[in-house]
Design an enzyme around this catalytic site. Structure first.
Site, mmCIF file in Angstrom:
data_model
loop_
_atom_site.group_PDB
_atom_site.id
_atom_site.type_symbol
_atom_site.label_atom_id
_atom_site.label_comp_id
_atom_site.label_asym_id
_atom_site.label_seq_id
_atom_site.Cartn_x
_atom_site.Cartn_y
_atom_site.Cartn_z
ATOM 1 N N GLU A 137 -16.119 6.472 5.470
ATOM 2 C CA GLU A 137 -15.448 5.843 6.623
ATOM 3 C C GLU A 137 -15.456 6.787 7.782
ATOM 4 O O GLU A 137 -15.857 8.077 7.848
ATOM 5 C CB GLU A 137 -14.193 5.595 6.149
ATOM 6 C CG GLU A 137 -13.262 6.802 5.559
ATOM 7 C CD GLU A 137 -11.892 6.330 4.993
ATOM 8 O OE1 GLU A 137 -11.375 5.184 5.443
ATOM 9 O OE2 GLU A 137 -11.312 6.984 4.350
ATOM 10 N N ARG B 203 0.830 -1.328 0.002
ATOM 11 C CA ARG B 203 -0.073 -0.206 -0.001
ATOM 12 C C ARG B 203 0.811 1.123 0.002
ATOM 13 O O ARG B 203 0.648 2.278 -0.629
ATOM 14 C CB ARG B 203 -0.878 0.161 1.243
ATOM 15 C CG ARG B 203 -1.846 1.234 1.032
ATOM 16 C CD ARG B 203 -3.186 0.715 2.255
ATOM 17 N NE ARG B 203 -2.545 0.871 3.458
ATOM 18 C CZ ARG B 203 -3.241 0.887 4.701
ATOM 19 N NH1 ARG B 203 -4.706 0.652 4.561
ATOM 20 N NH2 ARG B 203 -2.726 1.321 5.778
ATOM 21 N N LYS C 104 -2.521 7.001 0.886
ATOM 22 C CA LYS C 104 -2.296 7.362 2.677
ATOM 23 C C LYS C 104 -1.143 8.471 2.443
ATOM 24 O O LYS C 104 -0.007 8.284 2.672
ATOM 25 C CB LYS C 104 -1.984 6.288 3.186
ATOM 26 C CG LYS C 104 -2.166 6.193 4.904
ATOM 27 C CD LYS C 104 -2.171 4.732 5.322
ATOM 28 C CE LYS C 104 -2.191 4.956 6.764
ATOM 29 N NZ LYS C 104 -3.304 5.492 7.676
#
Ligand code: PXG
Length: 288
Positions: A184, A52, A151
């Protein structure tokens, strides 16, 4: 000896670990990060976190100065140097030093920082009594602006939502996307249980593809439960039998109240507790 922090291949005492004020990570939030945990000396879902990180870097056209294997070895090296077996690992890659202008191509030396520290665990009452959440007005970043799948070091979208929930006296916020569907929380993914099925918003709703979220979907499969990715509105949260959050720091936290409505019977539900137990046996055994 104090804590040692890894910066570009070298370990420094925590107070001496530094990067430049001209680093675009600071000037523009230009960079990516990961939050990882080690349990019993094992880096939990290491490959998934490294993959990721590299995907986030690729998405912002940041060329990683190290290979995946080198990053993995550097994490191991830093954990060992600090004698940590249960740890929180913060892996940060900044764009590096540049000019006082946006151009990332002037930044020639991305900085790789690895902080390993003890974990600030959530208070046990969160797990025993469950959390209360509130939906906030800050909309989750549109995927065509800054995709939440990245991220990135720019967490202001989440921080603005966090400010709203703290002002409301709570610790976590539900963020909706521009269409009004549930996305989220500020640092956690969200799940509901309804009629024995597990449901969580799909990646296209504008979420970080949480690694704990993935683990929970696998565990649900092992428990013979259906786990579905579905667009959800607040209605789906309000009428759920159970609700919980997932994240590296949180693991699995029950939710018992949303926007002043009681979820289910107002207590952490059996499916949530079963998944938490399964999750914890993964982290204490060798399987993780
Ligand atoms: N959504 C967002 C926006 C997150 O930042 C998650 C979901 C859960 O993803 P994982 O892969 O952890 O299951 C996150 C994770 C920190 C910190 O120090 C933040 C996260 C994880 C660990 C530490 O702020 N965010």
């Amino acid at each position: 000896m104090g804590l040692k922090v890894y910066v570009n291949g070298e370990l420094h005492e925590k107070q001496d670990a530094r990067i430049s004020v001209y680093d675009h990570g600071l000037l523009y939030g230009d960079g990516v990060f990961e939050g990882i945990r080690a349990y019993n000396g094992r880096i939990f879902r290491c490959k998934e976190h490294i993959d990721r990180l590299f995907a986030s870097a690729r998405a912002i056209a940041l060329t990683m100065p190290m290979s995946k294997q080198e990053v993995t070895e550097a994490i191991r090296y830093t954990l060992d140097a600090n004698g940590l077996s249960d740890a929180y690992i913060r892996l940060v890659v900044t764009r590096g030093v540049g000019t006082l202008g946006l151009d990332p191509y002037k930044c020639r030396d991305p900085q790789v920082i690895i902080i390993t520290d003890s974990i600030a665990l959530y208070p046990p009452q969160y797990y025993e009594n469950g959390l209360e959440l509130v939906t906030v007005s800050t909309v989750r970043n549109h995927p065509n602006a800054i995709n939440p799948r990245i991220k990135s070091l720019n967490y202001l979208n989440n921080i603005l939502a966090k400010i709203e929930c703290i002002q409301a006296g709570l610790t976590e916020a539900i963020m909706l996307n521009k269409e009004g569907y549930v996305a989220e929380c500020t640092g956690d993914n969200i799940f509901v249980v309804k009629d024995g099925r597990l449901m969580t918003p799909p990646v296209h709703a504008g979420i970080l593809e949480g690694i704990t979220r993935q683990v929970v979907m696998e565990l649900a499969g092992q428990a013979g439960m259906e786990a579905l990715e579905r667009d959800m509105t607040r209605f789906d949260l309000y009428v759920a039998d159970e609700c919980f959050l997932t994240g590296t720091a949180a693991e699995i936290i029950p939710v018992v109240r949303i926007d002043s409505r009681q979820v289910g019977d107002g207590r952490p539900g059996p499916v949530t507790l079963k998944l938490l137990e399964m999750f914890r046996s993964q982290t204490t055994n060798s399987a993780g």
